[in-house]
Design a protein around this motif. Sequence first.
Motif, PDB file in Angstrom:
ATOM      1  N   GLY A 283       4.447   4.668  12.332  1.00 17.48           N
ATOM      2  CA  GLY A 283       5.047   4.956  11.475  1.00 17.48           C
ATOM      3  C   GLY A 283       5.369   6.465  11.236  1.00 17.48           C
ATOM      4  O   GLY A 283       5.799   7.202  10.753  1.00 17.48           O
ATOM      5  N   GLY A 284       4.252   6.796  12.403  1.00 16.15           N
ATOM      6  CA  GLY A 284       4.160   8.546  11.862  1.00 16.15           C
ATOM      7  C   GLY A 284       4.019   8.703  10.337  1.00 16.15           C
ATOM      8  O   GLY A 284       3.584  10.418   9.522  1.00 16.15           O
ATOM      9  N   HIS A 285       2.885   7.704   9.544  1.00 15.01           N
ATOM     10  CA  HIS A 285       2.696   7.690   8.217  1.00 15.01           C
ATOM     11  C   HIS A 285       1.331   7.471   8.751  1.00 15.01           C
ATOM     12  O   HIS A 285       0.899   6.855   9.725  1.00 15.01           O
ATOM     13  N   THR A 286       0.336   8.128   7.287  1.00 14.56           N
ATOM     14  CA  THR A 286      -1.209   7.634   7.468  1.00 14.56           C
ATOM     15  C   THR A 286      -1.710   7.056   5.924  1.00 14.56           C
ATOM     16  O   THR A 286      -1.003   6.800   4.837  1.00 14.56           O
ATOM     17  N   TYR A 287      -2.437   5.427   6.535  1.00 18.22           N
ATOM     18  CA  TYR A 287      -2.227   4.917   5.223  1.00 18.22           C
ATOM     19  C   TYR A 287      -2.902   4.375   5.148  1.00 18.22           C
ATOM     20  O   TYR A 287      -3.521   3.690   4.159  1.00 18.22           O
ATOM     21  N   SER A 288      -4.660   4.671   5.853  1.00 20.69           N
ATOM     22  CA  SER A 288      -5.674   4.825   5.060  1.00 20.69           C
ATOM     23  C   SER A 288      -7.034   5.252   6.046  1.00 20.69           C
ATOM     24  O   SER A 288      -6.360   6.304   5.794  1.00 20.69           O
ATOM     25  N   VAL A 289      -7.767   5.081   5.173  1.00 16.39           N
ATOM     26  CA  VAL A 289      -8.890   6.239   5.708  1.00 16.39           C
ATOM     27  C   VAL A 289     -10.389   5.887   5.992  1.00 16.39           C
ATOM     28  O   VAL A 289     -10.544   4.588   5.829  1.00 16.39           O
ATOM     29  N   PRO A 290     -10.735   5.999   7.484  1.00 16.18           N
ATOM     30  CA  PRO A 290     -12.140   5.124   8.065  1.00 16.18           C
ATOM     31  C   PRO A 290     -12.644   4.761   6.964  1.00 16.18           C
ATOM     32  O   PRO A 290     -13.380   6.062   6.453  1.00 16.18           O
ATOM     33  N   PHE A 291     -13.713   3.804   7.038  1.00 15.53           N
ATOM     34  CA  PHE A 291     -14.834   3.242   6.127  1.00 15.53           C
ATOM     35  C   PHE A 291     -15.841   3.147   6.594  1.00 15.53           C
ATOM     36  O   PHE A 291     -17.118   3.433   7.302  1.00 15.53           O
TER      37      PHE A 291
ATOM     38  N   ILE B 144       0.643  -1.190  -0.054  1.00 16.06           N
ATOM     39  CA  ILE B 144      -0.096  -0.011   0.099  1.00 16.06           C
ATOM     40  C   ILE B 144       1.062   1.459   0.286  1.00 16.06           C
ATOM     41  O   ILE B 144       1.902   1.055   0.816  1.00 16.06           O
ATOM     42  N   ILE B 145      -0.127   2.632  -0.461  1.00 18.68           N
ATOM     43  CA  ILE B 145       0.970   3.498   0.201  1.00 18.68           C
ATOM     44  C   ILE B 145       0.522   4.656   0.680  1.00 18.68           C
ATOM     45  O   ILE B 145      -0.486   4.001   1.424  1.00 18.68           O
ATOM     46  N   PRO B 146       1.312   5.735   1.328  1.00 17.75           N
ATOM     47  CA  PRO B 146       0.961   6.781   2.423  1.00 17.75           C
ATOM     48  C   PRO B 146      -0.145   7.607   1.633  1.00 17.75           C
ATOM     49  O   PRO B 146       0.332   7.668   0.420  1.00 17.75           O
ATOM     50  N   LEU B 147      -0.375   7.976   2.761  1.00 15.39           N
ATOM     51  CA  LEU B 147      -1.660   9.031   2.285  1.00 15.39           C
ATOM     52  C   LEU B 147      -1.258  10.211   2.233  1.00 15.39           C
ATOM     53  O   LEU B 147      -2.352  11.516   2.335  1.00 15.39           O
ATOM     54  N   ASP B 148      -0.127  10.955   2.847  1.00 11.58           N
ATOM     55  CA  ASP B 148       0.022  11.767   3.654  1.00 11.58           C
ATOM     56  C   ASP B 148       0.125  12.415   2.276  1.00 11.58           C
ATOM     57  O   ASP B 148      -0.138  14.130   2.838  1.00 11.58           O
ATOM     58  N   ASP B 149       0.840  12.644   1.816  1.00  9.05           N
ATOM     59  CA  ASP B 149       0.733  13.975   0.378  1.00  9.05           C
ATOM     60  C   ASP B 149      -0.750  14.216  -0.085  1.00  9.05           C
ATOM     61  O   ASP B 149      -0.840  14.867   0.109  1.00  9.05           O
ATOM     62  N   PHE B 150      -1.663  13.042  -0.683  1.00  8.18           N
ATOM     63  CA  PHE B 150      -2.325  13.071  -0.697  1.00  8.18           C
ATOM     64  C   PHE B 150      -3.736  14.244   0.489  1.00  8.18           C
ATOM     65  O   PHE B 150      -4.366  15.228  -0.276  1.00  8.18           O
ATOM     66  N   ILE B 151      -3.630  13.738   1.561  1.00 12.79           N
ATOM     67  CA  ILE B 151      -4.329  14.895   2.605  1.00 12.79           C
ATOM     68  C   ILE B 151      -3.577  16.124   2.831  1.00 12.79           C
ATOM     69  O   ILE B 151      -4.116  16.836   2.607  1.00 12.79           O
TER      70      ILE B 151
END
Lengths: 457, 296
Positions: free
Chosen positions: A165-173, A136-143
């Motif tokens: 590890g300080g990154h966001t990898y998903s969005v609650p759904f 999977i990819i981290p979503l930090d940049d998108f956010i």
Amino acid sequence: MLKLDSRLVLIVLAITFVFAGCGQENRNQTSASKVNSGVGNATTPVSAAPDQAAKEPVEISFYYPVNVGGPLTKVIDSMADSFMEKNPNIKVKPVYTGNYGDNTVKIQAGVQAKQPPDVAVMMSTELYSMLDMEAIIPLDDFIAKDADFNRDDFYPAFVEDTQAGGHTYSVPFQRSTIILYYNKDMFKDAGLDPNQPPANWDELVDVAQKLNRDGHTGLEIPGNDDSYWMFQMFARQNASDPKQSIMGEDGKKANFNTPENVEALQFWLDLSHKYKAMPEGVIDWGATPTDFIEGKTAMMMHTSGNLTNVKSNAKFDFGVAFSPANKQFGSPTGGGNLYIFKDTSPEKQAAAWEFVKYLTAPEQAALFSSSSGYVGVRKSAYDTEAMKTYTEGFPQALVARDQLQYAFRELSTHNHGKVSSALTNQIQSALAGKIDAAGALKAAQEEADRALAPFNK
Amino acid sequence: MSTRWSEKLRRNGFGWGLVMPSLLFLCMFTYYPMFKSVWLSFYEKNLAVRNPVFVGFDNYKALMQDPIFIEVFRNNIWFAIGTVPVSIALAFVMALFADKAIRGKGLIRIAFFYPNMIPMIAAASIWLFLYMPQFGLFAQFASWIIGNEVHLLGNPNTVLGSLIVMTVWKEAGYFMIFYLAGMQQIPKDLYETASVDGIGAWEQQWRITLPLTMPTTLFVTVIAITNAFKWVDHLWMMTKGGPDHASSLLLYYIYETTFKFNDQGMAAAMTVLMIILLLIISCLQFAGWERKIHYQ
């Protein structure tokens, strides 16, 4: 004669190769047709070319599981349709993949074949496995780039397990907590106040014992699938430290074998073996809501995701309440988040992000919550008109949300499959009366330590 | 010399051309995965180790010390012991009955065979219901015998037995078909002669039917044993191998290890052991047993 033979050989060989090459050829054909259409564009007036290119929609695949009763696939398909109406340049292909387990298997197979879905709903607990597989990819940049994506609007209990590890990898759904469902009619029959559900363990035992009559049982708590989830609830309720968890922060440690946890498991066992408030043995996850709906049990502890299922099928008045507290209230969150996958193109990932944003926007979150019983993942979902009307007529829907202040992260570690089955299997063993609470947690701890050892090097 | 060579090539080529399509698919879906499994079983490849590391026979050694693998293997042996002889014996009796019945022959055959027409997944859901505590038919029956409520699938002592009963029900009808075919091959005059000689009906079955259906028995036994190691759908549906691995079988554990634990090296090692086991069982048909059997 001989000539005929050799011709036959040739024919047979040719057929073989045609069959063998079939898949390959199809692919070639589609790529060839793409090239052709490109050539076609080039011959049309130049001004039309960019338009044409813009019209070519980005196609993304979306895998999702459904783990509760009710026609949720329809809801999700309709959400995808309305998204495509608003975003004609993106085409979403929703793929229903069964329950969470099957879904994970299909996604993993896709990842290994380098053909993952572009976006998928997956258990929040799969985070570390997905990271270990580099899927999977981290979503930090998108956010960071998206001003209108307000992360603070999401309930903190749900955001907890999107990060590592300080990154966001998903969005609650598709998120839930464990709540207590109870049959108000049976409460009345047993001489209990239907507006006074049990609030703590003592009351739970007392009420369940009184309800254990007239051919139905007082309480059911499922123990076969992911029993660690229910155990986690008991463990937190029995913890004197409000933040006590059965796992380490970084997913590299298991804290199963503590005196308080042993007490917690012992209470679960006592409910059936000592207090006779619950059937003995391992109770089935899927059968529990059915039993409740059919009046075979007066109370059940289950995911709030079953709320709509119970609402539309129960022929009696029912109430829901927080899972009863001991030292404190507590319930792990459960369910799935939206992940975006590696090994696809940046255009597809960007399109997937648009879709993720759409699915979790307040109106959609409200729609999904009211049609499933899952908790609306963000605060503003409850301010929408649709949600207000829904909760006015059905205030039970607010209980799971209100319980979020006591909610915490579901067991999620590296090697999650092994660690969670270690715990689940030992709990099952204990429920079946094969081993005592202390022995079960000791064994689970040892197995989990072994499974986690490679990650602690 | 060269003409002979070219003729040989032509003749062989023709043969190869004929087997080519099947060979191709066999290679793609049988031999290649098999060799890949053997290769993979010598590597450590799981969530902790992203790039496979060569470990030789370590996976096999670890398996021999894995208490769960040993338990699962033992379960599978018990499962085979429980299902194979009973379903074969039942199939034989059912075939005798279906062969001799005069009225309603077709109906009886269908009644015996129908469990086999239901997909395993559907059969498993039906039986899941039958075993459900409180309202399942068998669950109630069991509670009545034991005296208090039992959860047949939730209790490690009863779960494997419950699955064996279901499997026997499912398998016996299938094996009956083979026996039925076998029995109809037996010349009727053998029975007539026996009757003339004053040999009773029971002894006729013992002396004529049983020995003359031995080739069927052998064939069915091999199928039954391999099946005992291949059934997996019902577990997935009914128990997920639980409680605490009490009903887990080899193939299900392989599935779990691959997809739930992502431990591919270990799963490959188990697969290799399973392939070897199945090959040995299949060889029984070609080795020793053949000679002891009376063929007509």
